[in-house]
Write a protein that holds these residues in place. Structure first.
Motif, PDB file in Angstrom:
ATOM      1  N   TYR A   1       2.684  -7.449  -5.474  1.00  0.00           N
ATOM      2  CA  TYR A   1       2.871  -8.279  -4.285  1.00  0.00           C
ATOM      3  C   TYR A   1       2.180  -9.632  -4.376  1.00  0.00           C
ATOM      4  O   TYR A   1       1.913 -10.277  -3.364  1.00  0.00           O
ATOM      5  CB  TYR A   1       2.358  -7.534  -3.048  1.00  0.00           C
ATOM      6  CG  TYR A   1       1.035  -6.838  -3.251  1.00  0.00           C
ATOM      7  CD1 TYR A   1      -0.166  -7.543  -3.205  1.00  0.00           C
ATOM      8  CD2 TYR A   1       1.002  -5.469  -3.524  1.00  0.00           C
ATOM      9  CE1 TYR A   1      -1.366  -6.907  -3.417  1.00  0.00           C
ATOM     10  CE2 TYR A   1      -0.208  -4.822  -3.729  1.00  0.00           C
ATOM     11  CZ  TYR A   1      -1.387  -5.540  -3.677  1.00  0.00           C
ATOM     12  OH  TYR A   1      -2.588  -4.909  -3.893  1.00  0.00           O
TER      13      TYR A   1
ATOM     14  N   THR B   1       7.393  -5.656  -3.217  1.00  0.00           N
ATOM     15  CA  THR B   1       6.818  -5.548  -1.873  1.00  0.00           C
ATOM     16  C   THR B   1       5.604  -4.627  -1.889  1.00  0.00           C
ATOM     17  O   THR B   1       4.548  -4.948  -1.336  1.00  0.00           O
ATOM     18  CB  THR B   1       7.855  -5.005  -0.879  1.00  0.00           C
ATOM     19  OG1 THR B   1       8.955  -5.919  -0.785  1.00  0.00           O
ATOM     20  CG2 THR B   1       7.243  -4.839   0.510  1.00  0.00           C
ATOM     21  N   ASP B   2       5.742  -3.487  -2.560  1.00  0.00           N
ATOM     22  CA  ASP B   2       4.708  -2.454  -2.499  1.00  0.00           C
ATOM     23  C   ASP B   2       3.685  -2.520  -3.628  1.00  0.00           C
ATOM     24  O   ASP B   2       2.507  -2.219  -3.426  1.00  0.00           O
ATOM     25  CB  ASP B   2       5.356  -1.065  -2.526  1.00  0.00           C
ATOM     26  CG  ASP B   2       6.170  -0.780  -1.279  1.00  0.00           C
ATOM     27  OD1 ASP B   2       5.931  -1.448  -0.265  1.00  0.00           O
ATOM     28  OD2 ASP B   2       7.035   0.106  -1.329  1.00  0.00           O
TER      29      ASP B   2
ATOM     30  N   LEU C   1      11.535  -3.298  -3.467  1.00  0.00           N
ATOM     31  CA  LEU C   1      10.420  -2.384  -3.205  1.00  0.00           C
ATOM     32  C   LEU C   1       9.279  -2.598  -4.194  1.00  0.00           C
ATOM     33  O   LEU C   1       8.104  -2.547  -3.821  1.00  0.00           O
ATOM     34  CB  LEU C   1      10.919  -0.937  -3.260  1.00  0.00           C
ATOM     35  CG  LEU C   1      11.917  -0.543  -2.165  1.00  0.00           C
ATOM     36  CD1 LEU C   1      12.389   0.891  -2.369  1.00  0.00           C
ATOM     37  CD2 LEU C   1      11.309  -0.717  -0.780  1.00  0.00           C
TER      38      LEU C   1
END
Length: 389
Positions: free
Chosen positions: A43, A39-40, A36
């Motif tokens: 990135y 990804t968030d 996470l």
């Protein structure tokens, strides 16, 4: 109404004990956190050198390489990221084609119980003019190290033997094969998709030239794996299967999935930290399962002494596997073969190679679990199976 049905179905899944970890395993909490984060929040592309997003991504990838390498006693620069063990196996085998053709070493030794991700690339080389010796296992699902080593010839390019079988959990004599290959010109490749991060010792031998590993079998997300290619005295003359970009030492081009890579690294770090506790928990579940099934006459397909603590292949006398799966579907999620060939109704090539009877193969069930597995009520499970008799 549709929403209600979806929630109800999810609830049923959560009430079912998951015993198909050899197909894919739940994600580790540390791996999920890393996934996470990259990804968030962070990135960036690990190949971007002009800003902090790229710098942080590159650091995450470097850290993951070291975490993965540590489990194999390797160096960080020996880790080549792939999409999984299937791609790693293909690179390890097909990537040697040009060298084999150039040197005249066109002989490969492997076993009849390998994953199709090894057997099919080997067959592709055979179709291109190579020769393969396929070593058969004994009835316990293990090959003999002597049989493998006897098959090696002066023109043998590669020996490829898995560490733990994905259907039976049987462990292969990797240590004896590694030692026996010393003094030969053959390269040694080990498919360690099922054992990596669970059994460390045999995989740390620097005389193993290549090791294929998979993220989602070690509690990382699907879609990431690696080929560990040793950079020791023996150079592994791999050629890439795809081109464009030059990443991963020129062997596997393309933008790295930083979030998946970081999650895989985190999963490896957790596996190293918690190894003993995980084995103890898996062994405990194994004992409970065997105790529940012994009165039913369960027969173990594979070695009962030399196997993963987290995998058992079992047949119940007179019972078809599909019938057992159906009667247990709301209690236990399990399989009757490899998930990679689940669309096929052909008998398991592994169990056939072991020489088991047709009835035993038809009744074979694979139970595979992990330290996170919630056990079912084994008395209820046993009663359901008994009701089929």
């Amino acid at each position: 109404m549709a929403l209600f049905v979806k929630q109800e179905t999810y609830f049923v899944w959560q009430m079912t004990s998951y015993f198909d970890c050899a197909a894919t395993a739940p994600i580790d909490l540390d791996a999920r956190t890393a996934l996470l984060r990259f990804t968030d929040l962070e990135y960036g592309n690990a190949g971007s050198r002009t800003h902090e997003f790229g710098v942080q991504a590159k650091r995450a990838v470097q850290s993951a390489r070291a975490q993965i390498a540590e489990l194999a006693g390797a160096r960080a620069d020996e880790v080549i990221f792939t999409s999984g063990a299937t791609e790693a196996n293909n690179l390890a085998i097909l990537g040697l084609r040009a060298h084999g053709e150039r040197t005249g070493r066109r002989h490969i030794v492997t076993t009849a119980i390998e994953h199709k991700a090894v057997l099919e690339p080997v067959q592709a080389l055979v179709a291109a003019g190579f020769e393969a010796t396929i070593v058969a296992p004994s009835t316990d699902g293990r090959v003999s190290a002597d049989d493998v080593l006897t098959a090696v010839r002066p023109d043998t390019l590669l020996v490829s033997v898995m560490h733990a079988n994905n259907e039976t959990g049987a462990l292969q004599p990797i240590e004896a094969i590694t030692s026996g290959l010393v003094g030969t010109n053959a390269l040694f490749h080990v498919d360690a998709a099922q054992s990596f991060g669970k059994l460390r010792g045999p995989l740390t031998d620097p005389k193993i030239h290549m090791i294929s590993v998979s993220g989602h079998k070690l509690y990382a997300p699907k879609g990431v794996g690696a080929l560990i290619v040793r950079r020791g005295e023996t150079k592994v003359p791999l050629a890439p299967l795809t081109y464009g970009g030059g990443q991963e030492r020129g062997l596997r081009p393309g933008t790295l999935p930083v979030a998946l890579v970081a999650a895989f690294g985190a999963a490896c770090a957790a596996a190293s930290r918690d190894a003993d506790a995980r084995v103890a928990r898996c062994s405990e579940i194994r004992q409970h399962l065997l105790h529940a099934f012994e009165p039913l006459g369960a027969m173990i397909n594979g070695s009962s002494d030399n196997g993963l603590a987290s995998t058992l292949n079992i047949s119940f006398p007179g019972l078809d596997s599909e019938a057992v799966i159906l009667v247990l579907k709301d209690l236990v999620a399990l399989s009757n073969g490899s998930a990679c060939t689940s669309a096929s109704y052909d008998p398991s090539h592994v169990l056939v190679a072991m020489g088991l009877s047709d009835d035993r193969i038809d009744g074979a069930l694979r139970f595979s679990w992990c330290h996170m597995t919630e056990e079912p009520n084994w008395e209820v499970v046993a009663a359901r199976i008994r009701s089929l008799s």
